[in-house]
Scaffold this active site. Structure first.
Site, PDB file in Angstrom:
ATOM      1  N   THR A  90       0.822  -1.205   0.000  1.00 28.44           N
ATOM      2  CA  THR A  90       0.000   0.000   0.000  1.00 28.44           C
ATOM      3  C   THR A  90       0.854   1.253   0.000  1.00 28.44           C
ATOM      4  O   THR A  90       2.006   1.232   0.474  1.00 28.44           O
ATOM      5  CB  THR A  90      -0.917   0.006   1.246  1.00 28.44           C
ATOM      6  OG1 THR A  90      -1.584   1.261   1.351  1.00 28.44           O
ATOM      7  CG2 THR A  90      -0.106  -0.205   2.521  1.00 28.44           C
ATOM      8  N   ASP A  91       0.273   2.366  -0.472  1.00 29.36           N
ATOM      9  CA  ASP A  91       0.992   3.638  -0.389  1.00 29.36           C
ATOM     10  C   ASP A  91       1.005   4.193   1.034  1.00 29.36           C
ATOM     11  O   ASP A  91       1.754   5.144   1.325  1.00 29.36           O
ATOM     12  CB  ASP A  91       0.400   4.677  -1.345  1.00 29.36           C
ATOM     13  CG  ASP A  91      -1.059   5.016  -1.078  1.00 29.36           C
ATOM     14  OD1 ASP A  91      -1.678   4.389  -0.192  1.00 29.36           O
ATOM     15  OD2 ASP A  91      -1.591   5.907  -1.774  1.00 29.36           O
ATOM     16  N   GLU A  92       0.217   3.606   1.926  1.00 24.28           N
ATOM     17  CA  GLU A  92       0.164   4.113   3.301  1.00 24.28           C
ATOM     18  C   GLU A  92       1.479   3.905   4.056  1.00 24.28           C
ATOM     19  O   GLU A  92       1.700   4.519   5.095  1.00 24.28           O
ATOM     20  CB  GLU A  92      -1.008   3.494   4.062  1.00 24.28           C
ATOM     21  CG  GLU A  92      -2.355   3.901   3.482  1.00 24.28           C
ATOM     22  CD  GLU A  92      -3.526   3.539   4.372  1.00 24.28           C
ATOM     23  OE1 GLU A  92      -3.424   3.699   5.603  1.00 24.28           O
ATOM     24  OE2 GLU A  92      -4.550   3.102   3.823  1.00 24.28           O
TER      25      GLU A  92
ATOM     26  N   TYR B 215      -1.855  -0.489  11.026  1.00 25.91           N
ATOM     27  CA  TYR B 215      -1.992  -1.159   9.724  1.00 25.91           C
ATOM     28  C   TYR B 215      -0.810  -0.845   8.821  1.00 25.91           C
ATOM     29  O   TYR B 215      -0.139  -1.750   8.311  1.00 25.91           O
ATOM     30  CB  TYR B 215      -3.294  -0.740   9.038  1.00 25.91           C
ATOM     31  CG  TYR B 215      -3.279  -0.992   7.547  1.00 25.91           C
ATOM     32  CD1 TYR B 215      -3.140  -2.284   7.047  1.00 25.91           C
ATOM     33  CD2 TYR B 215      -3.369   0.062   6.621  1.00 25.91           C
ATOM     34  CE1 TYR B 215      -3.101  -2.523   5.679  1.00 25.91           C
ATOM     35  CE2 TYR B 215      -3.335  -0.168   5.263  1.00 25.91           C
ATOM     36  CZ  TYR B 215      -3.201  -1.463   4.792  1.00 25.91           C
ATOM     37  OH  TYR B 215      -3.154  -1.702   3.444  1.00 25.91           O
TER      38      TYR B 215
ATOM     39  N   LYS C 112       2.266  -3.263   7.309  1.00 32.04           N
ATOM     40  CA  LYS C 112       2.544  -3.449   5.879  1.00 32.04           C
ATOM     41  C   LYS C 112       3.972  -3.010   5.549  1.00 32.04           C
ATOM     42  O   LYS C 112       4.646  -3.650   4.729  1.00 32.04           O
ATOM     43  CB  LYS C 112       1.543  -2.662   5.040  1.00 32.04           C
ATOM     44  CG  LYS C 112       0.143  -3.256   5.016  1.00 32.04           C
ATOM     45  CD  LYS C 112       0.089  -4.662   4.420  1.00 32.04           C
ATOM     46  CE  LYS C 112       0.342  -4.661   2.934  1.00 32.04           C
ATOM     47  NZ  LYS C 112       0.174  -6.031   2.352  1.00 32.04           N
TER      48      LYS C 112
END
Length: 352
Positions: free
Chosen positions: A133-135, A159, A163
């Protein structure tokens, strides 16, 4: 080619599985634990294919993974299985540590042992594609900035931290053991079969039921929106044509504030579902501003030029075309939505 897809009953995973079975000649082994977010109804259109197999397996179960690798002999792994909802990670981070970190480690080790036993072309052609993810990059302060493949990691939530950890493990397994890996980091996905806890399906279904449309803070958080079927095409392009050891950012080129997204949904529903619930004059009247969540990132935006230049992928959907398709899909598939909302979709998982 046989592709082992973890998390293939989830939102992005099921889109990928449908794409591979429907649009390519390859076969899929879907490995999914079937947590609350796994829904086999999302795979109904491909479940009968002789190029599709399902294994209800937890990626933390090493013995089960070893059996799956030996039984199915995949040519590639596409790892999507993950706990992915930020709010849930704030309320209960343990599951995110277990699945996203320990699960990724366990899968890497199972894949490494399997790959070590391959010979010749099978060994040379094997690849492990980790979908992230870009998060992991945190958020962007400058409104002109974009996430690139070299942006430093600065995760904000349990989260995104889990990741980021899994991304680091994948890179370490390539550097230390030579495992042939590729990583992709994507922006916010939306589209058909999206679990209703996420922003877009939650707004659509709440509006249709006359319930409040909760918007965090003032709704000024900016996200880059990627139609899930565009993402599935990108993932397949990467696993078949991407360069080993590389990272590719996948984005939709569609930056929108959350409040813009909600307003767009309301306006589409005015057009496509004009018969409103009792007591609702306009869908926009249902918008309710609620306290922002802790550590909420303000802006994500992806520079997807690398995958475009090197692999020739660009999104086919604009936000305007994709969100219209999405709203229409939810209007046309109320039975799927109902099964998720009342929990009956889980009966197959429980064997009821």
């Amino acid at each position: 080619m046989k592709i082992l897809v973890t998390g293939g009953a989830g939102f992005i995973g099921s889109a990928l599985v449908r794409h591979i079975v429907r649009d390519t000649g390859d076969a899929v082994i879907n490995v999914d634990k079937l947590t609350y977010a796994g829904n086999l109804e999302s795979l109904a259109q491909v479940a009968g294919s002789d190029r599709y197999a399902f294994e209800q397996v937890d990626i933390c179960d090493r013995g089960a993974l070893d059996r799956v690798f030996q039984q199915h002999q995949p040519h590639a792994v596409m790892h999507l299985a993950a706990e992915s909802h930020v709010d849930r990670s704030i309320d209960g981070p343990a599951a995110f540590i277990e699945t996203n970190i320990v699960g990724t480690y366990t899968l890497l080790e199972a894949a490494r042992q399997y790959w070590a036993g391959l010979q010749g072309a099978a060994r040379d052609g094997f690849r492990f594609h980790h979908i992230s993810t870009d998060e992991v990059y945190g958020d962007l302060e400058d409104p002109e900035d974009l996430f690139t493949e070299t942006t430093p990691y600065a995760p904000s939530s349990p989260y995104s931290a889990s990741k980021a950890s899994s991304d680091h493990l994948v890179r370490a397994w390539r550097r230390t053991y030579g495992l042939p890996t590729i990583i992709t980091n994507c922006s916010n996905n939306y589209g058909p079969y999206h679990f209703p806890e996420k922003l877009i399906p939650l707004m659509i279904l709440n509006a249709l039921e006359g319930k409040p449309l909760p918007v965090y803070g003032k709704g000024l958080q900016v996200r880059d929106w990627l139609y899930v079927e565009d993402h599935a095409r990108a993932l397949y392009k990467v696993v078949t044509e991407g360069k080993l050891g590389e990272t590719y950012n996948v984005g939709g080129h569609n930056e929108k504030r959350n409040i813009e997204v909600v307003l767009t949904i309301c306006d589409l529903l005015e057009e496509l579902a004009p018969a409103k619930p009792a007591g609702v004059a306009q869908y926009r009247d249902l918008i309710t501003y609620v306290q922002d969540r802790p550590g909420h990132d303000m802006r994500y935006a992806i520079d997807a030029s690398k995958i475009q230049q090197e692999l020739g992928w660009t999104p086919q959907e604009t936000f305007e075309s994709g969100i219209r398709k999405t709203v229409q899909w939810y209007l046309d598939n109320r039975e799927w939505c109902q099964h998720v909302q009342d929990g009956s979709y889980q009966r197959e998982r429980l064997g009821l």
